[in-house]
Design a protein around this motif. Sequence first.
Motif, PDB file in Angstrom:
ATOM      1  N   LEU A 183       0.837  -1.013   0.193  1.00 15.63           N
ATOM      2  CA  LEU A 183      -0.014  -0.130  -0.185  1.00 15.63           C
ATOM      3  C   LEU A 183       0.846   1.136   0.059  1.00 15.63           C
ATOM      4  CD1 LEU A 183      -2.605   1.368   0.379  1.00 15.63           C
ATOM      5  CD2 LEU A 183      -2.805   1.239   2.675  1.00 15.63           C
ATOM      6  N   ASP A 184       1.989   1.345   0.907  1.00 17.04           N
ATOM      7  CA  ASP A 184       2.817   2.405   0.856  1.00 17.04           C
ATOM      8  C   ASP A 184       3.434   2.744  -0.517  1.00 17.04           C
ATOM      9  OD1 ASP A 184       2.380   2.921   3.430  1.00 17.04           O
ATOM     10  OD2 ASP A 184       4.130   1.811   4.181  1.00 17.04           O
ATOM     11  N   TRP A 185       3.620   1.793  -1.235  1.00 19.45           N
ATOM     12  CA  TRP A 185       4.370   2.010  -2.672  1.00 19.45           C
ATOM     13  C   TRP A 185       3.293   2.624  -3.508  1.00 19.45           C
ATOM     14  CZ3 TRP A 185       6.229  -3.708  -4.136  1.00 19.45           C
ATOM     15  CH2 TRP A 185       7.223  -4.144  -3.240  1.00 19.45           C
ATOM     16  N   VAL A 186       1.935   2.131  -3.528  1.00 19.48           N
ATOM     17  CA  VAL A 186       0.965   2.910  -4.352  1.00 19.48           C
ATOM     18  C   VAL A 186       0.929   4.266  -3.884  1.00 19.48           C
ATOM     19  CG1 VAL A 186      -1.447   3.043  -4.923  1.00 19.48           C
ATOM     20  CG2 VAL A 186      -0.308   0.591  -4.561  1.00 19.48           C
ATOM     21  N   LEU A 187       0.843   4.585  -2.736  1.00 22.93           N
ATOM     22  CA  LEU A 187       0.545   5.863  -1.963  1.00 22.93           C
ATOM     23  C   LEU A 187       1.869   6.935  -2.484  1.00 22.93           C
ATOM     24  CD1 LEU A 187      -1.168   5.348   1.093  1.00 22.93           C
ATOM     25  CD2 LEU A 187      -2.214   5.930  -0.762  1.00 22.93           C
ATOM     26  N   GLU A 188       2.816   6.226  -2.417  1.00 30.85           N
ATOM     27  CA  GLU A 188       4.350   6.889  -2.783  1.00 30.85           C
ATOM     28  C   GLU A 188       4.204   7.354  -4.357  1.00 30.85           C
ATOM     29  OE1 GLU A 188       8.639   5.720  -3.769  1.00 30.85           O
ATOM     30  OE2 GLU A 188       8.043   4.736  -1.830  1.00 30.85           O
ATOM     31  N   ASP A 189       3.701   6.307  -4.921  1.00 30.94           N
ATOM     32  CA  ASP A 189       3.737   6.812  -6.681  1.00 30.94           C
ATOM     33  C   ASP A 189       2.748   7.731  -6.846  1.00 30.94           C
ATOM     34  OD1 ASP A 189       5.792   5.006  -6.918  1.00 30.94           O
ATOM     35  OD2 ASP A 189       4.832   3.901  -8.662  1.00 30.94           O
ATOM     36  N   ALA A 190       1.561   7.719  -5.921  1.00 33.71           N
ATOM     37  CA  ALA A 190       0.456   8.741  -5.997  1.00 33.71           C
ATOM     38  C   ALA A 190       1.257  10.056  -5.660  1.00 33.71           C
ATOM     39  CB  ALA A 190      -0.479   8.564  -5.193  1.00 33.71           C
ATOM     40  N   ARG A 191       1.961  10.386  -4.780  1.00 34.96           N
ATOM     41  CA  ARG A 191       2.643  11.573  -4.190  1.00 34.96           C
ATOM     42  C   ARG A 191       3.388  12.101  -5.300  1.00 34.96           C
ATOM     43  NH1 ARG A 191       2.211   8.859   0.894  1.00 34.96           N
ATOM     44  NH2 ARG A 191       4.449   8.038   0.524  1.00 34.96           N
ATOM     45  N   ARG A 192       4.021  10.869  -5.836  1.00 37.97           N
ATOM     46  CA  ARG A 192       4.908  11.427  -7.240  1.00 37.97           C
ATOM     47  C   ARG A 192       4.356  11.894  -8.351  1.00 37.97           C
ATOM     48  NH1 ARG A 192       9.467   7.233  -9.490  1.00 37.97           N
ATOM     49  NH2 ARG A 192      10.128   7.655  -7.376  1.00 37.97           N
ATOM     50  N   GLN A 193       2.906  11.424  -8.532  1.00 39.33           N
ATOM     51  CA  GLN A 193       2.142  11.736  -9.704  1.00 39.33           C
ATOM     52  C   GLN A 193       1.888  13.082  -9.288  1.00 39.33           C
ATOM     53  OE1 GLN A 193      -1.558   9.566  -9.731  1.00 39.33           O
ATOM     54  NE2 GLN A 193      -1.761  10.082 -12.152  1.00 39.33           N
ATOM     55  N   TYR A 194       1.488  13.486  -8.044  1.00 38.25           N
ATOM     56  CA  TYR A 194       0.778  14.638  -7.725  1.00 38.25           C
ATOM     57  C   TYR A 194       1.940  15.902  -7.996  1.00 38.25           C
ATOM     58  CZ  TYR A 194      -0.736  18.451  -4.700  1.00 38.25           C
ATOM     59  OH  TYR A 194      -1.059  19.810  -4.099  1.00 38.25           O
ATOM     60  N   ARG A 195       3.167  15.458  -7.614  1.00 43.38           N
ATOM     61  CA  ARG A 195       4.443  16.651  -7.840  1.00 43.38           C
ATOM     62  C   ARG A 195       4.591  16.726  -9.217  1.00 43.38           C
ATOM     63  NH1 ARG A 195       6.591  13.419  -3.694  1.00 43.38           N
ATOM     64  NH2 ARG A 195       7.743  12.395  -4.969  1.00 43.38           N
ATOM     65  N   GLN A 196       4.336  15.685 -10.000  1.00 43.54           N
ATOM     66  CA  GLN A 196       4.782  15.632 -11.539  1.00 43.54           C
ATOM     67  C   GLN A 196       3.537  16.517 -12.271  1.00 43.54           C
ATOM     68  OE1 GLN A 196       7.406  14.505 -13.081  1.00 43.54           O
ATOM     69  NE2 GLN A 196       6.673  15.897 -14.949  1.00 43.54           N
ATOM     70  N   PHE A 197       2.465  16.222 -11.940  1.00 44.14           N
ATOM     71  CA  PHE A 197       1.329  17.119 -12.364  1.00 44.14           C
ATOM     72  C   PHE A 197       1.451  18.480 -11.958  1.00 44.14           C
ATOM     73  CE2 PHE A 197      -3.093  19.074 -12.671  1.00 44.14           C
ATOM     74  CZ  PHE A 197      -3.397  18.482 -13.678  1.00 44.14           C
ATOM     75  N   LYS A 198       1.812  18.789 -10.817  1.00 42.39           N
ATOM     76  CA  LYS A 198       2.046  20.122 -10.472  1.00 42.39           C
ATOM     77  C   LYS A 198       3.092  20.836 -11.272  1.00 42.39           C
ATOM     78  CE  LYS A 198      -1.256  21.018  -7.299  1.00 42.39           C
ATOM     79  NZ  LYS A 198      -2.297  21.854  -7.507  1.00 42.39           N
ATOM     80  N   ALA A 199       4.171  20.265 -11.411  1.00 49.32           N
ATOM     81  CA  ALA A 199       5.370  20.740 -12.133  1.00 49.32           C
ATOM     82  C   ALA A 199       4.886  21.189 -13.440  1.00 49.32           C
ATOM     83  CB  ALA A 199       6.353  19.809 -12.038  1.00 49.32           C
ATOM     84  N   ASN A 200       4.265  20.116 -14.248  1.00 52.15           N
ATOM     85  CA  ASN A 200       3.984  20.313 -15.580  1.00 52.15           C
ATOM     86  C   ASN A 200       2.865  21.714 -15.633  1.00 52.15           C
ATOM     87  OD1 ASN A 200       5.099  17.865 -16.558  1.00 52.15           O
ATOM     88  ND2 ASN A 200       3.256  16.718 -16.480  1.00 52.15           N
ATOM     89  N   GLN A 201       2.139  22.069 -14.819  1.00 47.95           N
ATOM     90  CA  GLN A 201       1.277  23.260 -14.840  1.00 47.95           C
ATOM     91  C   GLN A 201       2.419  24.562 -14.927  1.00 47.95           C
ATOM     92  OE1 GLN A 201      -2.088  22.587 -15.034  1.00 47.95           O
ATOM     93  NE2 GLN A 201      -1.051  20.702 -15.172  1.00 47.95           N
ATOM     94  N   GLN A 202       3.572  24.335 -14.331  1.00 47.00           N
ATOM     95  CA  GLN A 202       4.452  25.513 -14.308  1.00 47.00           C
ATOM     96  C   GLN A 202       5.027  25.809 -15.985  1.00 47.00           C
ATOM     97  OE1 GLN A 202       4.563  27.392 -11.732  1.00 47.00           O
ATOM     98  NE2 GLN A 202       2.694  25.822 -10.914  1.00 47.00           N
TER      99      GLN A 202
END
Length: 379
Positions: A183-202
């Motif tokens: 479960l921690d692996w999935v949530l870790e990758d979700a946090r990475r996806q969040y950061r990547q999405f935010k970075a792409n908006q910039q």
Amino acid sequence: MSDSLLKQPVHWVDSDAELERLCDSWQNTKLLALDTEFIRTSTYYPIAGLLQLNDGQATYLVDPTCIDDWYPLIELLDDKQRIIAMHACSEDLEVLQQCLGCIPAQIFDTQVAIAFAGGAASMGYAALVEQELGLALPKAETRSDWLQRPLSKAQLMYAALDVEYLFELAQLLFARLEQQHKLDWVLEDARRQYRQFKANQQGRQAVDRIKNSWKLIPRKLAALQRLADWRENLAQMDDVPRNRVIKEGALYELALSMPKHISQLRKIEGISDRIVRKHGEHIVELIAGVEALPDDQLPEPLPKPLNKSEREKLQALRAFINAQADNLAVAPELIFRKKDCERILRLAAAESWQPLEAMLQGWREQQLGSALRQFLKEL
């Protein structure tokens, strides 16, 4: 058929007051299922037609055409302690960003989750519901007009079913992943996806989607980058699809030929008279600006496609990743996709280890970091 599949009540939410009351009732809720329906046929940005939420007890269909104050929902989604279940959510995140100006801080993507739990990668929602819950969901409304009002009964049922079973799937996969200690692996990758999405908006790398960019010398590549950024900005400003402004092939030909006069634009396939009249002067000025750049301000050439020897190494690396995935009982794509494997090979060949370390953070480092480094040294 849809009526018989629905097990929970469905509520229509079409006022700021009702949305606020609903969000207040969820302050202590730790899991919500969320989906969106939208239209994106003639615009750059998706147009939200419906937001669906489920709390395990009922489904709520939020009409975005009637909501002015999204703050209660924004506050709810921004809470890292609350998990928002979604499925294959990349487009839904764009919808939420455009409609609310935010995305959920803690996402649980059931498409990713099933791949971590030993299932196939990129599994569609209907296939996942059938596999895990033994139910066949209707698909007829997938491409319907979600901006029409009133929505049809079939549309309402389709939208409600999506989140009712999404909540159930999330609970099921959550428990399975906890049992498998993933479960921690999935949530870790979700946090990475969040950061990547935010970075792409910039600032998106607009040139990445244009084929054959690697063939260009640095000055022509700089022109392509500026042309692609110009097209991206114009598409956003006019809210039209990128290819409605100018197609990729025409951008590439502009960078390749570097025209100095407006008259030369008409010789390039894909450059219409309308583009020349409206944007010709700016295009020529943009290219002239690139011509004037000193060499030290030009980008590095993009890497060429892999040669035969490198492709053989890539095949060996992917076989290694597949073996590691089998040992971990996860889909290989979750460890590294083909594009990631190509980058790893290039980094290893250049002995550029720091970027590789960034790719190996978290569970990837713990589960296969040392084995991958040893493999690359022997490759």
